[in-house]
Design an enzyme around this catalytic site. Structure first.
Site, PDB file in Angstrom:
ATOM      1  N   GLU A 135      43.616  96.087  73.917  1.00  0.00           N
ATOM      2  CA  GLU A 135      44.145  95.721  75.240  1.00  0.00           C
ATOM      3  C   GLU A 135      44.145  96.910  76.192  1.00  0.00           C
ATOM      4  O   GLU A 135      43.888  96.753  77.381  1.00  0.00           O
ATOM      5  CB  GLU A 135      45.547  95.116  75.114  1.00  0.00           C
ATOM      6  CG  GLU A 135      45.567  93.750  74.447  1.00  0.00           C
ATOM      7  CD  GLU A 135      44.843  92.675  75.259  1.00  0.00           C
ATOM      8  OE1 GLU A 135      44.515  92.916  76.439  1.00  0.00           O
ATOM      9  OE2 GLU A 135      44.584  91.596  74.702  1.00  0.00           O
TER      10      GLU A 135
ATOM     11  N   CYS B  20      33.440  73.962  86.756  1.00  0.00           N
ATOM     12  CA  CYS B  20      34.562  73.030  86.631  1.00  0.00           C
ATOM     13  C   CYS B  20      34.198  71.830  85.755  1.00  0.00           C
ATOM     14  O   CYS B  20      35.071  71.251  85.100  1.00  0.00           O
ATOM     15  CB  CYS B  20      35.024  72.573  88.010  1.00  0.00           C
ATOM     16  SG  CYS B  20      35.525  73.969  89.054  1.00  0.00           S
TER      17      CYS B  20
HETATM   18  S1  SF4 Z   1      40.542  76.157  86.400  1.00  0.00           S
HETATM   19 FE1  SF4 Z   1      40.015  74.789  88.088  1.00  0.00          FE
HETATM   20  S2  SF4 Z   1      38.664  76.000  89.385  1.00  0.00           S
HETATM   21 FE2  SF4 Z   1      38.744  77.010  87.394  1.00  0.00          FE
HETATM   22  S3  SF4 Z   1      36.992  76.181  86.275  1.00  0.00           S
HETATM   23 FE3  SF4 Z   1      38.788  74.955  85.742  1.00  0.00          FE
HETATM   24  S4  SF4 Z   1      38.705  73.253  87.150  1.00  0.00           S
HETATM   25 FE4  SF4 Z   1      37.375  74.818  87.983  1.00  0.00          FE
END
Ligand code: SF4
Length: 367
Positions: free
Chosen positions: A45, A207
């Site tokens: 870390e 996403c």
């Molecule tokens: S957290 Fe939200 S913005 Fe990030 S990849 Fe997942 S769906 Fe997309």
């Protein structure tokens, strides 16, 4: 509505049941993930702060081979520690790690403690290291925030301010704390970071592959490009520096920066400093060596030019050769100096730009 007026219901969409199965299936098999040994977790870390995973992997393996336990690290010479850190940057991390290992080896000789109060008192242990080590090694319910998890949390909850500063910082730590599950806290913290590294990237997050897509506000509202807000571009300042390789027969002068230097503490280098406006490279070289070391030199030609960046400074370092004409080394700006042969240079811990210039200088054509 301003950010302050938005009520964030962190518990409304529990993240752990979505994130942990994804982490189990997709996490990278990294060398520090093979055990929950607090020493291994801690070293990894500290190395990972400000540094990419790919850069850390070989350093981690070499470091653990040299110092397999906290006692081995505590007993090590600091120059050996710095040598194994050479190239990773942010050398203060290594010196703090070493000092903290000494403290822990003395105060807790049998095992590293499952005690946040002890860790919080150690040099170099801030809130991130505290949460990362204690959640992963001991299952403590403590949050972590770094660049990846910060981005994921801001997007999932649709935070429109800047989570890197002021009230935004407080918000993101609160979010990181409130989303923690009761079980597998260390894995959950790692999963947030891993999702940010592999899926929720700064630009073009994937996403469609994200386990949090159904609960993510940025995804729902198409705000991925705006959350978090782009960092303000730093003004870059150009700096002209002159460095000098001072020869005395077959040896050259290498100087150690003091422990309280502004950067590169206790690392070795050839004398270098900023050139004055209108000052020629040659005149600057004579002055720099005299001011930093007390030596008088006869300056030769420019041997190489190294370009590198330090914070917001874009530095062009012209390196000149010189021979010692008179005087003795005087400590002050530097803590000490040694006359070394080119073959000995590899044994000294130096910064990346200095390694670059020393490597170029040891090419045969330059001698
Ligand atoms: S957290 Fe939200 S913005 Fe990030 S990849 Fe997942 S769906 Fe997309």
């Amino acid at each position: 509505m301003t950010n302050d007026a938005v009520a964030y219901h962190f518990g409304m969409a529990p993240l752990a049941p979505l994130l942990l199965p994804w982490f189990d299936a997709h996490h990278r098999p990294l060398p520090w993930r093979t055990s929950r040994d607090p020493y291994r977790v801690w070293v990894s870390e500290v190395m990972l702060q400000q540094t990419t995973v790919a850069a850390v992997v070989p350093y981690f393996s070499r470091f653990l081979a040299a110092f397999p336990t906290v006692h081995a690290l505590a007993a090590a010479d600091e120059q050996h520690v710095l040598k194994l850190w050479e190239g990773l940057g942010y050398y203060r991390r290594a010196r703090h790690l070493h000092a903290a290992a000494k403290a822990l080896a003395a105060s807790h000789p049998d095992a590293l403690p499952d005690d946040p109060a002890v860790w919080a008192d150690l040099p170099g242990v801030g809130r991130y290291i505290l949460g990362a080590v204690l959640s992963q090694a001991f299952g403590r319910k403590l949050p972590i925030v770094e660049a990846n998890s910060l981005r994921v949390l801001a997007r999932v909850f649709g935070y429109r301010g800047d989570p890197r500063e002021g009230a935004g910082k407080a918000w993101v730590w609160q979010a990181a704390e409130e989303v923690l599950p009761d079980e597998r806290v260390g894995d959950f913290n790692q999963a947030l970071m891993e999702l940010g590294a592999l899926v929720c990237s700064p630009s073009k997050p994937r996403c469609g592959e994200c386990p949090l897509a159904a609960v993510c506000v940025a995804n729902r509202d198409g705000l991925q490009d705006q959350i978090p807000p782009p960092k303000k571009a730093k003004e870059v300042v150009a700096v002209r520096e002159v460095g000098v390789v001072v020869w005395d027969g077959p040896t050259l002068l290498l100087c150690r920066r003091p422990a309280d230097a502004d950067r590169w503490q206790n690392l070795w280098e050839v004398p270098h400093a900023e050139a004055g406006e209108g000052e020629s490279d040659e005149a600057a070289a004579v002055r720099v060596v005299r001011e930093l070391t007390g030596l008088r030199v006869k300056v030769g030609e420019v041997l190489t030019v190294v370009k590198h960046g330090v914070t917001r400074f874009a530095i062009t370092l012209s390196v000149l050769g010189a021979t010692r004409a008179a005087g003795r080394f005087r400590a002050g700006f530097y803590a000490e100096a040694k006359w070394v042969t080119p073959a000995e240079l590899a044994g000294f811990p130096v910064s990346s730009p200095q390694r670059k210039l020393l490597t170029r200088l040891t090419e045969p054509r330059l001698f």
